[in-house]
Design a protein around this motif. Sequence first.
Motif, PDB file in Angstrom:
ATOM      1  N   PHE A  89      42.481   6.038  37.441  1.00  0.00           N
ATOM      2  CA  PHE A  89      43.221   6.744  36.402  1.00  0.00           C
ATOM      3  C   PHE A  89      42.573   8.097  36.141  1.00  0.00           C
ATOM      4  O   PHE A  89      41.355   8.193  35.980  1.00  0.00           O
ATOM      5  CB  PHE A  89      43.225   5.951  35.088  1.00  0.00           C
ATOM      6  N   PHE A 102      46.275   9.638  29.588  1.00  0.00           N
ATOM      7  CA  PHE A 102      46.085   9.050  30.898  1.00  0.00           C
ATOM      8  C   PHE A 102      47.275   9.293  31.805  1.00  0.00           C
ATOM      9  O   PHE A 102      48.424   9.393  31.352  1.00  0.00           O
ATOM     10  CB  PHE A 102      45.905   7.526  30.769  1.00  0.00           C
ATOM     11  N   GLY A 103      47.003   9.352  33.117  1.00  0.00           N
ATOM     12  CA  GLY A 103      48.052   9.254  34.110  1.00  0.00           C
ATOM     13  C   GLY A 103      48.373   7.790  34.365  1.00  0.00           C
ATOM     14  O   GLY A 103      47.715   6.889  33.820  1.00  0.00           O
ATOM     15  N   LYS A 104      49.368   7.550  35.210  1.00  0.00           N
ATOM     16  CA  LYS A 104      49.799   6.174  35.474  1.00  0.00           C
ATOM     17  C   LYS A 104      48.912   5.454  36.482  1.00  0.00           C
ATOM     18  O   LYS A 104      49.040   4.257  36.680  1.00  0.00           O
ATOM     19  CB  LYS A 104      51.235   6.165  35.989  1.00  0.00           C
TER      20      LYS A 104
ATOM     21  N   TYR B  35      44.581   0.832  22.773  1.00  0.00           N
ATOM     22  CA  TYR B  35      45.587   1.365  23.679  1.00  0.00           C
ATOM     23  C   TYR B  35      46.582   0.252  24.017  1.00  0.00           C
ATOM     24  O   TYR B  35      46.224  -0.919  24.096  1.00  0.00           O
ATOM     25  CB  TYR B  35      44.952   1.817  24.999  1.00  0.00           C
ATOM     26  N   GLN B  37      49.117  -0.717  27.197  1.00  0.00           N
ATOM     27  CA  GLN B  37      49.478  -0.351  28.571  1.00  0.00           C
ATOM     28  C   GLN B  37      50.545  -1.301  29.077  1.00  0.00           C
ATOM     29  O   GLN B  37      50.298  -2.496  29.250  1.00  0.00           O
ATOM     30  CB  GLN B  37      48.270  -0.389  29.495  1.00  0.00           C
ATOM     31  N   GLN B  41      52.405   1.652  33.842  1.00  0.00           N
ATOM     32  CA  GLN B  41      52.413   2.825  32.961  1.00  0.00           C
ATOM     33  C   GLN B  41      50.986   3.254  32.632  1.00  0.00           C
ATOM     34  O   GLN B  41      50.027   2.509  32.859  1.00  0.00           O
ATOM     35  CB  GLN B  41      53.168   2.511  31.666  1.00  0.00           C
ATOM     36  N   ALA B  42      50.872   4.437  32.076  1.00  0.00           N
ATOM     37  CA  ALA B  42      49.571   4.919  31.625  1.00  0.00           C
ATOM     38  C   ALA B  42      49.182   4.234  30.324  1.00  0.00           C
ATOM     39  O   ALA B  42      50.052   3.945  29.488  1.00  0.00           O
ATOM     40  CB  ALA B  42      49.641   6.432  31.415  1.00  0.00           C
ATOM     41  N   PRO B  43      47.907   3.967  30.109  1.00  0.00           N
ATOM     42  CA  PRO B  43      47.475   3.490  28.786  1.00  0.00           C
ATOM     43  C   PRO B  43      47.855   4.517  27.724  1.00  0.00           C
ATOM     44  O   PRO B  43      47.675   5.722  27.914  1.00  0.00           O
ATOM     45  CB  PRO B  43      45.954   3.381  28.921  1.00  0.00           C
TER      46      PRO B  43
END
Lengths: 112, 115
Positions: A89, A102-104, B35, B37, B41-43
């Motif tokens: 990430f 964050f990115g995926k 977070y 998630q 997907q992104a957190p």
Amino acid sequence: DQQVKQNSPSLSVQEGRISILNCDYTNSMFDYFLWYKKYPAEGPTFLISISSIKDKNEDGRFTVFLNKSAKHLSLHIVPSQPGDSAVYFCAACGDSGYALNFGKGTSLLVTP
Amino acid sequence: DAMVIQNPRYQVTQFGKPVTLSCSQTLNHNVMYWYQQKSSQAPKLLFHYYDKDFNNEADTPDNFQSRRPNTSFCFLDIRSPGLGDAAMYLCATSVAFGSRGQPQHFGDGTRLSIL
């Protein structure tokens, strides 16, 4: 609105070769960037970071490059090892100084 | 070893039934984060505590609340879980904001399923 983008969901590399993971961002206020590594059934672990005042940071086999004008960063792993197989990430931090965007993630597979 | 521990690892609850996820840390960090998630997907940051100061992200639904009774523990309460709340919930900690971009230390997460 995804401000950090990792456009490659997966990457496969042979053991011993270089792995290059890419990340793009849209917010010009981001000034600190981090890479995390995540194994299945575990939480992300911090790998390496870079401040926007630098264009390169190195830690052993891991190097992160930052191109601010292109809003692009990359993580290089040399040489790649099977134990590097994980999801990586990219994360960026801006004005707040704490909130990570964050990115995926990119799933890296290093084959023997 | 100093660490961030989340319990339980897997939680199943019924639609609309309140659920609490817990996080504890032995790192003695000032800041604790939650977070969400979802798959692939992104957190996404829900909120964080700086010591006892609670900070909600603007788009975190009201259905999500948090408590931090002391430095070591932080709880995520979902008052009326909907099907869309099924996700992995990650707790993280970091030292105080003193220098920018402090790495966050994550627990292994709680996977929440809604029936």
